[in-house]
Design a protein around this motif. Structure first.
Motif, mmCIF file in Angstrom:
data_model
loop_
_atom_site.group_PDB
_atom_site.id
_atom_site.type_symbol
_atom_site.label_atom_id
_atom_site.label_comp_id
_atom_site.label_asym_id
_atom_site.label_seq_id
_atom_site.Cartn_x
_atom_site.Cartn_y
_atom_site.Cartn_z
ATOM 1 N N MET B 1 28.965 40.828 43.538
ATOM 2 C CA MET B 1 30.420 40.623 43.533
ATOM 3 C C MET B 1 31.135 41.957 43.357
ATOM 4 O O MET B 1 32.001 42.335 44.116
ATOM 5 C CB MET B 1 30.798 39.656 42.399
ATOM 6 N N ASN B 2 30.653 42.703 42.329
ATOM 7 C CA ASN B 2 31.276 43.987 42.055
ATOM 8 C C ASN B 2 31.273 44.937 43.240
ATOM 9 O O ASN B 2 32.285 45.523 43.572
ATOM 10 C CB ASN B 2 30.545 44.668 40.888
ATOM 11 N N THR B 3 30.091 45.075 43.838
ATOM 12 C CA THR B 3 29.958 46.016 44.950
ATOM 13 C C THR B 3 30.800 45.591 46.138
ATOM 14 O O THR B 3 31.421 46.399 46.795
ATOM 15 C CB THR B 3 28.487 46.107 45.430
ATOM 16 N N GLU B 4 30.794 44.287 46.381
ATOM 17 C CA GLU B 4 31.540 43.788 47.525
ATOM 18 C C GLU B 4 33.030 44.088 47.382
ATOM 19 O O GLU B 4 33.667 44.593 48.289
ATOM 20 C CB GLU B 4 31.326 42.275 47.629
ATOM 21 N N VAL B 262 41.708 47.707 37.323
ATOM 22 C CA VAL B 262 41.433 46.959 36.095
ATOM 23 C C VAL B 262 40.170 46.132 36.305
ATOM 24 O O VAL B 262 39.920 45.653 37.411
ATOM 25 C CB VAL B 262 42.646 46.072 35.708
ATOM 26 N N ARG B 263 39.366 45.987 35.222
ATOM 27 C CA ARG B 263 38.126 45.220 35.306
ATOM 28 C C ARG B 263 38.072 44.186 34.184
ATOM 29 O O ARG B 263 38.650 44.401 33.117
ATOM 30 C CB ARG B 263 36.916 46.143 35.167
ATOM 31 N N VAL B 264 37.349 43.118 34.435
ATOM 32 C CA VAL B 264 37.100 42.136 33.371
ATOM 33 C C VAL B 264 36.363 42.856 32.242
ATOM 34 O O VAL B 264 35.442 43.638 32.495
ATOM 35 C CB VAL B 264 36.274 40.948 33.912
ATOM 36 N N GLY B 265 36.800 42.627 31.003
ATOM 37 C CA GLY B 265 36.187 43.307 29.857
ATOM 38 C C GLY B 265 36.987 44.509 29.373
ATOM 39 O O GLY B 265 36.775 44.998 28.259
ATOM 40 N N LEU B 289 38.385 37.570 40.544
ATOM 41 C CA LEU B 289 37.800 38.887 40.794
ATOM 42 C C LEU B 289 37.216 39.491 39.518
ATOM 43 O O LEU B 289 37.634 39.147 38.408
ATOM 44 C CB LEU B 289 38.876 39.838 41.331
ATOM 45 N N GLN B 290 36.262 40.381 39.685
ATOM 46 C CA GLN B 290 35.719 41.136 38.560
ATOM 47 C C GLN B 290 36.544 42.400 38.328
ATOM 48 O O GLN B 290 36.637 42.914 37.226
ATOM 49 C CB GLN B 290 34.256 41.517 38.823
ATOM 50 N N GLU B 291 37.106 42.914 39.417
ATOM 51 C CA GLU B 291 37.977 44.085 39.283
ATOM 52 C C GLU B 291 39.009 44.071 40.397
ATOM 53 O O GLU B 291 38.809 43.427 41.437
ATOM 54 C CB GLU B 291 37.163 45.380 39.339
ATOM 55 N N ALA B 292 40.108 44.732 40.144
ATOM 56 C CA ALA B 292 41.170 44.789 41.145
ATOM 57 C C ALA B 292 41.889 46.126 41.042
ATOM 58 O O ALA B 292 42.000 46.698 39.953
ATOM 59 C CB ALA B 292 42.146 43.643 40.932
ATOM 60 N N SER B 293 42.352 46.618 42.205
ATOM 61 C CA SER B 293 43.012 47.926 42.246
ATOM 62 C C SER B 293 44.375 47.803 42.908
ATOM 63 O O SER B 293 44.654 46.825 43.610
ATOM 64 C CB SER B 293 42.169 48.902 43.072
ATOM 65 N N ALA B 294 45.211 48.834 42.705
ATOM 66 C CA ALA B 294 46.484 48.924 43.404
ATOM 67 C C ALA B 294 46.193 48.894 44.904
ATOM 68 O O ALA B 294 45.178 49.426 45.330
ATOM 69 C CB ALA B 294 47.187 50.229 43.031
#
Lengths: 338, 433
Positions: B1-4, B262-265, B289-294
């Motif tokens: 998930m993260n890599t994708e 931003v990331r979960v955790g 999502l596990q992480e999200a960016s601008a």
């Protein structure tokens, strides 16, 4: 100068031929508009989606009583998906409003009601027919009568009756030259009028949402989307559309280079006759002023293929109402039209 | 998930559309140049071209007026000038572009700032016969002040000086002398003839002495800013809180990521309260999502209920933003009514709207020396100035150079509700509350 003259000559020739038959030429390798670059498509749609969701959340946070205009057309269906992304799992913080001219495509009306039921949201219908019935509006007369202008009255009526202070709509800047000039948060005075020479500047994404009682905003989350973006998004989100967006057989007649489906009140002019053609609708509006295009596009991919190579804009190909004068859209918007 | 997620986001930043503004004085041929760019990249549909040809004929012009492609308003066509910003969208095989065609008319400078505010590149048109005008200086300076570091000058109407290299070099050296005074900028100067298309999309054969790229090539290669690697900023827009049984305990803070990732955790801090909590989920309905960016718009769920509402700004812990009630800013004044010291306005910054007072005018930017002229009692229409403002509550004061989205604001008149100024926060000042 000579180059331009030459270009004009060529394009006029082609244009005459095209409007006569109302058939587009496809597969022109000269056209560079395509989605060959997948990364570009993803980046663009992500950015457009994020911006539109931001706009939706801004208007509900800053206005007391917003509503979202939903016609069942492709742009407003995209808006609904964006509203889901902005507010789910909660309910939408606004009702949906449809301005019903009484000359809508039955397929689209059925689709509209189905979609509203599916979402479990509230729909308010403002009816031109009702306003005609109680004497507040009168139909235009003659073979070219249209309810396009009457729509404005029904829209302003529903805004006033419900005290709405913001109407969210799916208009895009790439549609038309007056719309290219309009703000994302577009101010309307107490007559619903747009003043193109006195618009609030809109730097960055800092939208000015101040209004007094009786004034309102029109808010356009899809301002920066193109027709192709809308279709690419429909494909990506796997959105269902009314069937008339895809090729189907229909009884139509030709007028002013466009193909129209007859309505109950249609009067054919001398020389006009009904024929069965394979068509689809590129835009969906009032049947009296929305033309069909000859098409064999049966899927979303087919449609994207047609649009990517089309040499005519969507409104230019399908909307008689924009042709009345050089500034037809601007004039109607000044009166409160969407 | 993260890599994708990461690879998809990476692709996104590499291929962002290029946003550029185009400005110039009246009659420099700005709208013609934009029209030429659209025409020669084959973005003009037949009905649009037919319309412009018909409109040109009706006006008795001997040639097709490409400016009519973007000058869409009745009044613009009557006067043959651009009144308002028009947005155009086009793409080539290499890139997607968003163009803000902005007016050069002196009383409409506010629109130029609007165009520049979101631009990666400012394209400034100069008439080779007239050289650098006050308008040129104003537009270049305003573009630079409002964050556009990449300035491209199109020296236009080369056809009217017989494509003379000497004429071009004269204007080029004027431009370079002026641009020398601009802070850290990238300057490109290209000779063009918008009417004929020379050096717009194709390199010109009429100017063999010019060996650089055509305008479109310059734009295709220009850098579009990405904000994923900057410190995280998340102005809260809206709290998603369904009042249904099914989602009884759901609460998420919705907004668009202004910059960073931003990331979960992650532990996030809400400003101005300073309270913190840990990210338990990032929702982009219906995905999680596990992480999200601008620049994604998301809804962030936190472990604790720490009283966060619209207008708060979330950041990562460990790098607190500057909070201040009094700060310096550079503003462009848009209103015909002057701004006097002591006057109050609404300030809209991020998702916060707050009352603000004009405490002092530190100086008006002098267009000739590019220095500050002190002693002004009021701000007049089109002034670019450094001012001191104060708010009733402390706000997050990011410097515009580091954080363009959270470091910019507008001022709104309390009575007319007009947007009377655009402003950006400066880095070197600001008092702790």
């Amino acid at each position: 100068m000579s180059e331009i003259t030459e270009a004009r000559k060529n394009s006029c020739d082609q244009n005459d031929r095209t409007s006569e038959e109302n058939v587009e030429s496809y597969g022109d390798s000269d056209r560079t508009r395509n989605f060959s670059d997948l990364a570009q498509e993803v980046a663009s749609l992500d950015e457009l989606e994020a911006e539109a969701i931001f706009i939706l959340r801004e208007v509900v946070a800053e206005r007391e009583k917003p509503m979202l205009l939903f016609s069942g057309g492709k742009d407003s269906l995209v808006l609904l998906r964006l509203a889901e992304k902005a507010f789910r799992p909660a309910r939408f913080p606004f009702p949906l409003v449809h301005v019903d001219t009484g000359h809508n495509f039955p397929e689209v009306m059925a689709f509209r009601d189905e979609r509203v039921a599916e979402l479990g949201e509230r729909l308010i219908v403002s009816s031109v027919e009702d306003m005609i019935a109680d004497g507040r509006l009168r139909d235009e007369v003659g073979p070219r009568a249209s309810r396009n202008r009457l729509q404005t009255a029904a829209l302003l009526d529903v805004i006033e009756k419900n005290g709405f202070d913001a109407a969210i709509g799916g208009a895009r800047r790439d549609e038309e030259r007056a719309r290219a000039k309009e703000r994302v948060f577009s101010f309307r005075d107490s007559f619903g009028a747009w003043d193109p020479k006195n618009q609030r500047p809109e730097p960055w994404a800092l939208y000015n949402s101040f209004v007094r009682r009786g004034e309102h905003l029109r808010v356009f989350p899809l301002s920066n989307w193109t027709e192709l973006d809308v279709w690419a998004y429909i494909r990506r989100e796997n959105l269902r559309l009314p069937s008339i967006y895809f090729a189907h057989e229909r009884r139509v007649f030709q007028r002013d280079g466009m193909l129209y489906a007859p309505t109950a009140g249609t009067q054919l002019l001398p020389g006009e006759q009904l024929e069965t053609r394979s068509v689809r609708y590129r835009t969906v509006g009032d049947m009296t002023c929305t033309g069909a295009v000859a098409s064999v596009a049966f899927s979303i991919d087919d449609v994207i293929g047609e649009i990517a190579t089309s040499r005519i804009t969507e409104r230019g190909q399908t909307r008689a109402d924009d042709r009345a004068t050089e500034a037809a859209m601007e004039d109607r918007k000044r009166e409160g039209y969407f | 998930m993260n890599t994708e997620v990461a690879s998809r986001a990476h692709a996104a930043s590499e291929s962002r559309p290029l946003r550029f503004s185009v400005s110039g004085s009246v009659d420099d041929g700005k709208s013609t140049l934009v029209g030429r760019l659209l025409l020669d990249t084959k973005q003009i549909a037949e009905d649009q071209l037919a319309h412009v040809e018909e409109a040109s004929r009706r006006r008795g012009f001997s040639r097709t007026e490409l400016g009519l492609l973007t000058d869409g308003l009745r009044a613009e066509r009557e006067q043959g000038i651009t009144i308002d910003v028009a947005y155009r969208y086009f793409r080539t095989a290499k890139r997607r572009f968003i163009v803000a065609d902005t007016p050069g008319h002196v009383q409409y400078t506010r629109n130029m700032v609007t165009g520049a505010s979101t631009a990666d590149v400012a394209l400034l048109i100069v008439d080779v016969r007239h050289g650098v005008s006050e308008q040129t200086r104003r537009h270049a300076l305003a573009s630079r002040l409002f964050g556009v570091k990449n300035l491209v000058f199109g020296v236009n109407k080369m056809d009217l000086v017989d494509f003379s290299e000497a004429e071009f070099r004269r204007v080029e050296s004027e431009l370079l002398a002026f641009a020398d005074k601009l802070p850290r900028s990238s300057i490109t100067i290209v000779p063009v003839a918008a009417l004929l298309g020379d050096n717009i999309v194709e390199r010109s054969t009429a100017m063999p002495w010019y060996t650089g790229p055509a305008l479109l090539e310059i734009l295709e290669a220009a850098h579009a800013g990405g904000d994923r690697d900057k410190p995280f900023r998340f102005p809260v827009q809206w709290v998603v809180r369904p009042s249904s049984d099914e989602h009884h305990d759901y609460r998420a803070y919705a907004g668009q990521i202004a910059q960073g990732t931003v990331r979960v955790g992650d532990r996030l801090v809400a400003w101005p309260s300073g309270k913190s909590s840990i990210v338990t989920g990032i929702d982009r309905h219906p995905e999680t999502l596990q992480e999200a960016s601008a620049p994604l718009s998301v809804a962030i769920r936190l472990a604790d209920n720490i009283d966060i509402s619209r207008s708060d700004v979330l950041t990562h812990e460990g790098a607190p933003p500057r909070l201040a009630r009094s700060f310096s800013a550079t503003v462009a004044w848009f209103d015909a009514r002057e701004a006097k010291v002591g006057q109050r306005y609404w300030l809209k910054i991020n998702t916060r709207t707050v009352r603000v007072r004009l405490d002092a005018i530190e100086g008006i930017v002098d267009l000739t020396t590019l220095g500050l002229r002190a002693g002004a009692a009021a701000l007049a229409l089109n002034d670019l100035a450094v001012v001191r403002l104060s708010t009733s509550i402390p706000i997050v004061c990011d410097a515009y150079d580091d954080a363009p989205i959270t470091g910019s604001f507008i001022l709104v008149d309390e009575v007319s509700h007009d947007t009377v100024a655009a402003g950006i926060l400066k880095s070197e000042s600001g008092d702790e509350p």
